[in-house]
Design an enzyme around this catalytic site. Structure first.
Site, mmCIF file in Angstrom:
data_model
loop_
_atom_site.group_PDB
_atom_site.id
_atom_site.type_symbol
_atom_site.label_atom_id
_atom_site.label_comp_id
_atom_site.label_asym_id
_atom_site.label_seq_id
_atom_site.Cartn_x
_atom_site.Cartn_y
_atom_site.Cartn_z
ATOM 1 N N ARG A 45 52.762 14.660 40.252
ATOM 2 C CA ARG A 45 53.702 15.705 40.706
ATOM 3 C C ARG A 45 54.962 15.043 41.269
ATOM 4 O O ARG A 45 56.081 15.494 41.012
ATOM 5 C CB ARG A 45 53.054 16.602 41.780
ATOM 6 C CG ARG A 45 51.903 17.430 41.255
ATOM 7 C CD ARG A 45 51.449 18.467 42.256
ATOM 8 N NE ARG A 45 50.711 17.933 43.393
ATOM 9 C CZ ARG A 45 49.395 17.762 43.445
ATOM 10 N NH1 ARG A 45 48.650 18.088 42.404
ATOM 11 N NH2 ARG A 45 48.810 17.295 44.537
ATOM 12 N N LYS A 136 62.451 29.949 51.351
ATOM 13 C CA LYS A 136 62.214 31.018 50.377
ATOM 14 C C LYS A 136 60.889 31.708 50.629
ATOM 15 O O LYS A 136 59.898 31.046 50.965
ATOM 16 C CB LYS A 136 62.218 30.446 48.959
ATOM 17 C CG LYS A 136 62.341 31.538 47.906
ATOM 18 C CD LYS A 136 61.845 31.084 46.555
ATOM 19 C CE LYS A 136 60.344 31.165 46.512
ATOM 20 N NZ LYS A 136 59.800 30.841 45.196
ATOM 21 N N LYS A 221 67.251 36.722 46.064
ATOM 22 C CA LYS A 221 66.747 36.168 44.800
ATOM 23 C C LYS A 221 66.000 37.284 44.062
ATOM 24 O O LYS A 221 64.807 37.496 44.251
ATOM 25 C CB LYS A 221 65.821 34.978 45.070
ATOM 26 C CG LYS A 221 65.211 34.374 43.804
ATOM 27 C CD LYS A 221 64.641 32.989 44.024
ATOM 28 C CE LYS A 221 63.903 32.521 42.777
ATOM 29 N NZ LYS A 221 63.601 31.090 42.790
HETATM 30 C C1 5MM Z 1 58.781 27.721 40.717
HETATM 31 O O1 5MM Z 1 57.873 28.812 40.883
HETATM 32 C C2 5MM Z 1 57.806 29.291 42.218
HETATM 33 C C3 5MM Z 1 56.466 29.091 42.792
HETATM 34 O O2 5MM Z 1 55.513 30.011 42.428
HETATM 35 P P1 5MM Z 1 54.000 29.908 43.051
HETATM 36 O O3 5MM Z 1 54.092 30.087 44.542
HETATM 37 O O4 5MM Z 1 53.320 31.038 42.360
HETATM 38 O O5 5MM Z 1 53.438 28.586 42.688
HETATM 39 C C4 5MM Z 1 58.326 30.736 42.263
HETATM 40 O O6 5MM Z 1 58.286 31.301 43.541
HETATM 41 C C5 5MM Z 1 59.749 30.691 41.827
HETATM 42 O O7 5MM Z 1 60.537 30.092 42.821
HETATM 43 C C6 5MM Z 1 60.362 32.023 41.519
HETATM 44 O O8 5MM Z 1 59.476 33.011 41.174
HETATM 45 C C7 5MM Z 1 61.340 31.828 40.370
HETATM 46 O O9 5MM Z 1 60.719 31.104 39.343
HETATM 47 P P2 5MM Z 1 60.973 31.545 37.844
HETATM 48 O O10 5MM Z 1 60.081 30.636 37.051
HETATM 49 O O11 5MM Z 1 60.590 32.997 37.760
HETATM 50 O O12 5MM Z 1 62.456 31.311 37.616
#
Ligand code: 5MM
Length: 341
Positions: A45, A136, A221
């Protein structure tokens, strides 16, 4: 850089720059790595994320900030440099995901509530010391109209949690990104997405006012207004842009620091084309840019595939997507630029 919340927020949506969402929790990054046949370990990672953060030109020109996961904000690169320092050296701002994920909402099958408020004040102080200047929190609103999902209770509870999180962030000197994601996974049409997103944003800003959150020091967002994936329909970028901007004009105060979209499962090019169409019909009261996870990372992830020999190719793939989204944030992207690359 200024430590005023409104200045940090302004820097996060600076002209032509956007956010890299690299805050996948351990479960999510494992799913992504499974696809490319890479074992998910702390080192893999780290190597993967270090590859993107060290794409210096792309980071410096196109990326205003990076949303990190708890593990990553504490991690060091292979040569011992803290990853946060590598990010700062590109002039991007380190940020941190602070929610603990969406869990089933008791009594409301199909709805979720995002957890993570307990102990948040102390965690934010720790993240500030580690270098985070924005945070966030993601609320997840699914749509299944036949089952009454989402319920008003789910929309209200998630908006309330987002507001409590945002107030705590500002108390800690951290800009809150508020992410009320209306999922595009369902079978709904674009009009339903519009209505549910409208209810969600209306409730969100009611709660943010009530929590005395300073709107200038926040970033929204949101999802774009789209038909659900299972509907089998794809709307044109022009329709997405028109409905998304109409929605924001009805619900989002002009005072906020800016808007940085999630990609939500759109293809790389779709996310870029839609962002471009949104900016092309401006001017708007807010800056509108990207905070993409999948739509920035899918291509570099595939190119990398866990091999050190692929780092340069993966960085080129990342730089290309960042460049395309930089143009879209300015309303200057054209599909031919994808083919040329
Ligand atoms: C990168 O994905 C983020 C983490 O998600 P998990 O907590 O489910 O692991 C997610 O919060 C992300 O920041 C947003 O949803 C935007 O990601 P996308 O892929 O929709 O642009």
């Amino acid at each position: 850089m200024s430590e005023r919340l409104e200045d940090i927020a302004a820097a996060m949506v600076a002209d032509g720059k956007g956010l890299l969402a690299a805050d996948e929790s351990s479960g999510t990054i494992k799913k992504r790595f499974d696809v490319i046949g890479v074992e998910s370990t702390a080192d893999s990672r780290r190597d993967y994320r270090e590859m993107m953060f060290r794409a210096k030109e792309a980071m410096t020109r196109y990326i205003s900030g990076v949303i990190l996961y708890d593990e990553t904000i504490r991690q060091k690169a292979a040569d011992g440099t803290p990853l946060v320092d590598i990010i700062k050296a590109t002039s991007a701002i380190p940020g941190i995901k602070v929610d603990a994920g969406a869990k089933p909402l008791a009594g409301y099958p199909g709805d979720t509530i995002t957890e993570g408020l307990d102990g948040l004040r102390e965690r934010l102080a720790d993240y500030y010391r580690l270098g985070a200047r924005f945070a966030k929190w993601r609320a997840v609103i699914d749509i299944d109209v036949a089952k009454g999902v989402p319920s008003a209770t789910s929309i209200g509870s998630n908006a309330h949690a987002l507001a409590r999180y945002a107030a705590l962030c500002q108390e800690a000197g951290i800009v809150p990104i508020v992410e009320p994601e209306v999922l595009m996974d369902g079978a709904h049409d674009i009009g339903t997405c519009y209505e549910i997103s409208k209810a969600t944003l209306t409730e969100l800003y009611t709660e943010l006012y009530a929590a005395r959150v300073v709107l200038e020091g926040t970033i929204l967002k949101p999802n774009m207004v789209l038909a659900g994936k299972k509907s089998g329909k794809t709307s044109s970028p022009e329709e997405v842009a028109e409905k998304t901007i109409k929605l924001f004009r009805e619900t989002v105060p002009a005072a906020i620091g800016g808007i940085a979209f999630l990609s939500g499962g759109q293809s790389d090019e779709e996310a870029t084309a839609n962002l471009n169409a949104i900016n092309a019909i401006g001017p708007h009261p807010w800056k509108l840019t990207f905070s993409y996870g999948r739509a920035l990372q899918a291509a570099p992830q595939k190119a990398w595939s866990g091999k050190a020999a692929n780092v340069a190719a993966a960085q080129a793939a990342f730089a290309h997507r960042a460049h395309m989204n930089h143009l879209a944030a300015l309303g200057k992207w054209q599909p031919e630029l994808e083919q040329a690359a």
